[in-house]
Motif scaffolding. Structure first.
Motif, short mmCIF file in Angstrom:
data_model
loop_
_atom_site.label_atom_id
_atom_site.label_comp_id
_atom_site.label_asym_id
_atom_site.label_seq_id
_atom_site.Cartn_x
_atom_site.Cartn_y
_atom_site.Cartn_z
N LYS A 1 -9.11 -20.69 23.12
CA LYS A 1 -7.67 -20.81 22.89
C LYS A 1 -6.87 -19.93 23.85
CE LYS A 1 -4.27 -20.94 19.17
NZ LYS A 1 -3.23 -20.11 19.78
N GLN A 2 -7.48 -18.79 24.24
CA GLN A 2 -6.78 -17.89 25.17
C GLN A 2 -6.86 -18.41 26.60
OE1 GLN A 2 -5.17 -15.59 23.53
NE2 GLN A 2 -6.25 -16.36 21.69
N GLN A 3 -7.91 -19.18 26.92
CA GLN A 3 -8.09 -19.67 28.30
C GLN A 3 -7.28 -20.94 28.56
OE1 GLN A 3 -12.26 -20.09 29.24
NE2 GLN A 3 -12.80 -18.10 28.36
N LEU A 4 -7.00 -21.70 27.51
CA LEU A 4 -6.29 -22.97 27.67
C LEU A 4 -4.79 -22.73 27.51
CD1 LEU A 4 -8.84 -24.99 25.55
CD2 LEU A 4 -8.29 -25.53 27.94
N ARG A 5 -4.13 -22.51 28.61
CA ARG A 5 -2.69 -22.22 28.57
C ARG A 5 -1.89 -23.52 28.62
NH1 ARG A 5 -4.87 -19.64 32.55
NH2 ARG A 5 -3.60 -20.76 34.10
N ARG A 6 -0.82 -23.58 27.87
CA ARG A 6 0.06 -24.74 27.90
C ARG A 6 0.62 -24.91 29.31
NH1 ARG A 6 5.39 -25.77 24.10
NH2 ARG A 6 5.86 -27.87 24.91
N GLY A 7 0.58 -26.13 29.83
CA GLY A 7 1.06 -26.41 31.18
C GLY A 7 -0.01 -26.27 32.26
N MET A 8 -1.20 -25.78 31.89
CA MET A 8 -2.30 -25.61 32.86
C MET A 8 -2.85 -26.99 33.26
SD MET A 8 -5.86 -23.47 32.41
CE MET A 8 -6.74 -24.70 31.47
N ARG A 9 -3.02 -27.17 34.56
CA ARG A 9 -3.62 -28.41 35.06
C ARG A 9 -5.10 -28.11 35.33
NH1 ARG A 9 -1.70 -33.01 35.97
NH2 ARG A 9 -2.43 -34.50 37.55
N ALA A 10 -5.98 -28.99 34.86
CA ALA A 10 -7.41 -28.70 34.98
C ALA A 10 -8.21 -30.00 35.03
CB ALA A 10 -7.88 -27.85 33.79
N LEU A 11 -9.44 -29.86 35.50
CA LEU A 11 -10.44 -30.92 35.44
C LEU A 11 -11.27 -30.72 34.17
CD1 LEU A 11 -11.55 -30.84 39.15
CD2 LEU A 11 -10.46 -32.80 38.05
N PHE A 12 -11.49 -31.81 33.44
CA PHE A 12 -12.29 -31.77 32.23
C PHE A 12 -13.43 -32.78 32.36
CE2 PHE A 12 -8.07 -30.42 31.18
CZ PHE A 12 -8.22 -29.39 30.27
N PHE A 13 -14.65 -32.36 31.93
CA PHE A 13 -15.80 -33.26 31.97
C PHE A 13 -16.50 -33.21 30.62
CE2 PHE A 13 -20.35 -34.06 32.37
CZ PHE A 13 -20.36 -35.30 33.00
N GLY A 14 -16.65 -34.39 29.98
CA GLY A 14 -17.33 -34.41 28.68
C GLY A 14 -17.54 -35.83 28.19
N ARG A 15 -18.12 -35.93 26.99
CA ARG A 15 -18.40 -37.23 26.38
C ARG A 15 -17.18 -37.71 25.63
NH1 ARG A 15 -22.67 -40.35 25.52
NH2 ARG A 15 -24.03 -38.79 26.49
#
Length: 708
Positions: A122-136
């Motif tokens: 929750k502390q690493q995922l900041r609102r407005g952060m753009r990121a790559l996500f990989f999952g099922r």
């Protein structure tokens, strides 16, 4: 054997790159981000130094470079998306469960990412952060969710991505080390130390073969930009490893070739008389093998040859011909087998084959009484024995030969190259013939038995009928044993091999005894059921085998001690209980115990396998009796394993190359090594300094090899 212990280092990085002051030699514990706990976990993966970490290669790479719009995510797929974090929440649906949920937005729509029991996210995922996500991906009730995805910011907080958005390495892992942690540690090692890994391959060789420099190869094998770059990098690292291996082997072969024959065999007629008296004609392959071996035994250097042939191809007859050439020439021959049962069988076979030729044959094994052993040793020492058969006790210090000329070693993979070296250093410089029933490709044989030439028996004697093989489920046991009883009623005999119990000879023996009692009571009342296992005294084993040969035992229940060396022509049925516990090569050897007479023979595999691999082994056994095909399939299913492990062959371990899949590269490295040794036999040229140090570190007998 002092100075001949097998090296424990498994790093692909040779010694001169890893001098004691080199950071590559430093304990991995002191690499940034490791520490004692992670170092202990890395040790379980065989990683103890920074250099080891650089060659802890990925099992595979996942292509996470293709981005999928959120609206196009398919249920059940593993996908990479690029999105902006719109909101983050954390909640506890029940005790012991913490859920972190993030809403993700891109131009196509909205999706959600959820993680379980990772509240720190929750502390690493900041609102407005753009990121790559990989999952099922899961799609339920109109909501799209990525389950526990890996993610990496792409909004300027990282110049490059390592865990998503690219070809991502997936490593052999262990408890306490996630893939993310492993990737981070490898990246750190590469960033700090890849440039310090010096090339041992001469620049001329790199250029001629189109191989990338080592630092570039190390980066590309872990974090390639393209699949082709990863393949080229792995090939370069494997080639270096195989070249060092083949250089050591080429030097061994050169050392053997420089050894002058210290004696010549006198002419005689024993071999011709032996062949003329055989009750069957030799196959063309046997004739060719005998001619090759005899020519080399009459040549200027000691014989150093591997005789390879499938079960039943007639290796023993070829070996006896070689031993008779030795005996007729005034020398003694020794036949060394890995087990007492095999030694006993060879003794009986040899004595039967040469009984009318006036050759004096003796048996020497640890199972004989002290008085018997002393008597045989004295006869061997005084020259009163021409041909002695035994176990590896034959090469122990207290055994002295009057005039040893030839040593035949059967089932070589149970021994090793160091025993052969020991024989030669005893001062006899005898001829050495190695026999194996393990059918492996010639290139591989020339590697594993690198100091030997190779002769192949590639045909079976005429009239030998293939063994009919059937696979039956455990529920069919009563029908199987009814068939066995029918065969016995027709005058045949049968073997039953009890289920394999790994790593416990005591439990194995107990299981065999219980199976023998059960079969005698349930299926074979009124018949004689014998028992044979490895914990029985030698005298008792002999009594059982004698009774079996005389036909007094109808069914022999045994452990895998009967894998090699049992030859009872009247035995026509082999039943293997829980056959899926055995490897293919072992099953093939066991099947080879029947089909040795004129009667139709059967091998029945009783198994209810629970794995796809177990089912595949049963299918292969039913489909073919070709040992070469079976060995290839065994390699494919199990990997090189014990059969092709380098250690028992006195060779260094391999971290990058694969003896199963790299056969063309092995041959290429062999050719290059031969040329290097031809031009620079001591590896003294400046451009070969690195290769010389690598051979010195990785071959236990390097001090003997690196003498120009």
């Amino acid at each position: 054997m002092a100075g001949l212990s097998v090296p424990t280092s498994t790093s692909v990085l040779p010694a001169h790159r890893r001098a004691s002051a080199s950071p590559l030699r430093a304990p991995v514990q002191y690499l940034k981000g490791v520490g004692p706990a992670r170092a202990a976990a890395l040790a379980r993966l065989g990683v103890s130094t920074v250099g080891d970490l650089l060659v802890h290669l990925p099992r595979r790479h996942e292509d996470r470079s293709r981005l999928t719009p959120l609206r196009d995510l398919a249920h059940g797929s593993e996908t990479t998306v690029q999105a902006t974090v719109a909101a983050v929440s954390q909640f506890r649906p029940r005790r012991g469960l913490v859920v972190v949920k993030a809403a993700l937005l891109d131009d196509s729509g909205i999706a959600y990412a959820v993680w379980f029991n990772q509240p720190y996210l929750k502390q690493q995922l900041r609102r407005g952060m753009r990121a790559l996500f990989f999952g099922r991906v899961e799609r339920r009730g109109g909501e799209i969710t990525l389950q526990s995805p890996e993610f990496e910011p792409v909004d300027g907080s990282a110049e490059e991505t390592w865990h998503t958005g690219r070809l991502v390495p997936i490593y052999p892992a262990t408890e306490g080390l996630s893939q993310r942690v492993l990737r981070t540690l490898v990246r750190t090692a590469l960033t700090l130390h890849a440039a310090e890994a010096e090339d041992i391959l001469p620049q001329e060789l790199l250029a001629a073969r189109g191989l990338p420099p080592l630092p570039q190869a190390l980066w590309a094998v872990h974090f390639p930009e393209r699949v082709e770059a990863q393949q080229a990098a792995r090939r370069r690292l494997a080639f270096e490893e195989l070249l060092v291996l083949q250089l050591g082997l080429a030097l061994r072969r050169r050392q053997t070739a420089r050894l002058a024959r210290p004696f010549q065999y006198a002419p005689g007629t024993l071999v011709d008389r032996f062949i003329a008296a055989l009750p069957f004609p030799l196959t063309a392959a046997q004739q060719r093998a005998i001619a090759e071996i005899i020519a080399e035994m009459r040549g200027p250097h000691p014989l150093s040859r591997l005789l390879q042939g499938d079960v039943g191809s007639g290796k023993t007859v070829v070996a006896v011909a070689a031993m008779l050439l030795c005996v007729q020439g005034g020398r003694q021959a020794a036949l060394m087998a890995p087990t007492e049962i095999l030694a006993e069988q060879h003794y009986l076979t040899v004595r039967r084959l040469v009984g009318d030729l006036g050759v004096r044959v003796a048996l020497l094994t640890g199972g004989r009484s002290a008085a018997q052993r002393a008597q045989v040793r004295q006869a061997v020492q005084s020259g009163q024995v021409d041909l002695v058969v035994g176990t590896h006790a034959l090469i122990e210090d207290e055994v002295t030969f009057a005039r040893l000329g030839l040593v035949v070693v059967d089932e070589q993979h149970k021994f090793g190259v160091l025993q052969r070296a020991r024989l030669r250093r005893k001062g006899f410089a005898p001829d050495v013939l190695v026999m194996t029933a393990t059918p492996i490709p010639r290139t591989l044989a020339l590697t594993l038995y690198g100091d030997l030439d190779v002769t192949v028996l590639d045909e079976l004697p005429p009239g030998r009928r293939p063994v009919a093989t059937y696979w039956r489920q455990a529920a069919a046991r009563p029908k199987v044993y009814a068939f066995v009883r029918q065969q016995i009623a027709e005058g045949r005999q049968a073997y039953v091999v009890c289920p394999l119990i790994e790593d416990s000879e005591k439990l194995q023996a107990k299981a065999a005894a219980q199976l023998a009692e059960e079969l005698s009571r349930e299926f074979f009342p009124g018949l004689t059921v014998g028992l044979l296992h490895g914990r029985m005294p030698a005298e008792e084993k002999d009594r059982v085998m004698d009774a079996l040969r005389r036909g007094e035992i109808h069914v022999l229940v045994a452990t895998t001690v009967i894998e090699v060396g049992i030859d009872v022509p009247n035995a026509s049925v082999m039943v293997i209980e829980d056959a899926d516990r055995f490897g293919l090569a072992q099953l093939h050897q066991l099947r080879g115990r029947v089909g040795r007479g004129s009667h139709r023979s059967y091998c029945i595999l009783i198994a209810s396998p629970t794995t796809e691999e177990g089912r595949r082994r049963m299918e292969v056994m039913v489909a073919t009796t070709d040992g070469f095909r079976i060995a290839q399939e065994d390699l494919r299913l199990r990997g090189p394993g014990e059969l092709l492990g380098t250690r028992q062959h006195g060779l260094p371990d391999l971290r990058v190359a694969d003896l199963q899949v790299d056969l063309p590269l092995i041959e290429e490295a062999r050719e290059v090594a031969a040329e290097i040794v031809r031009r620079d036999p001591g590896l003294r040229a400046p451009e070969h300094a690195g290769l010389r140090e690598a051979v010195r570190e990785r071959f236990a007998d390097a001090s003997l090899l690196l003498v120009s």
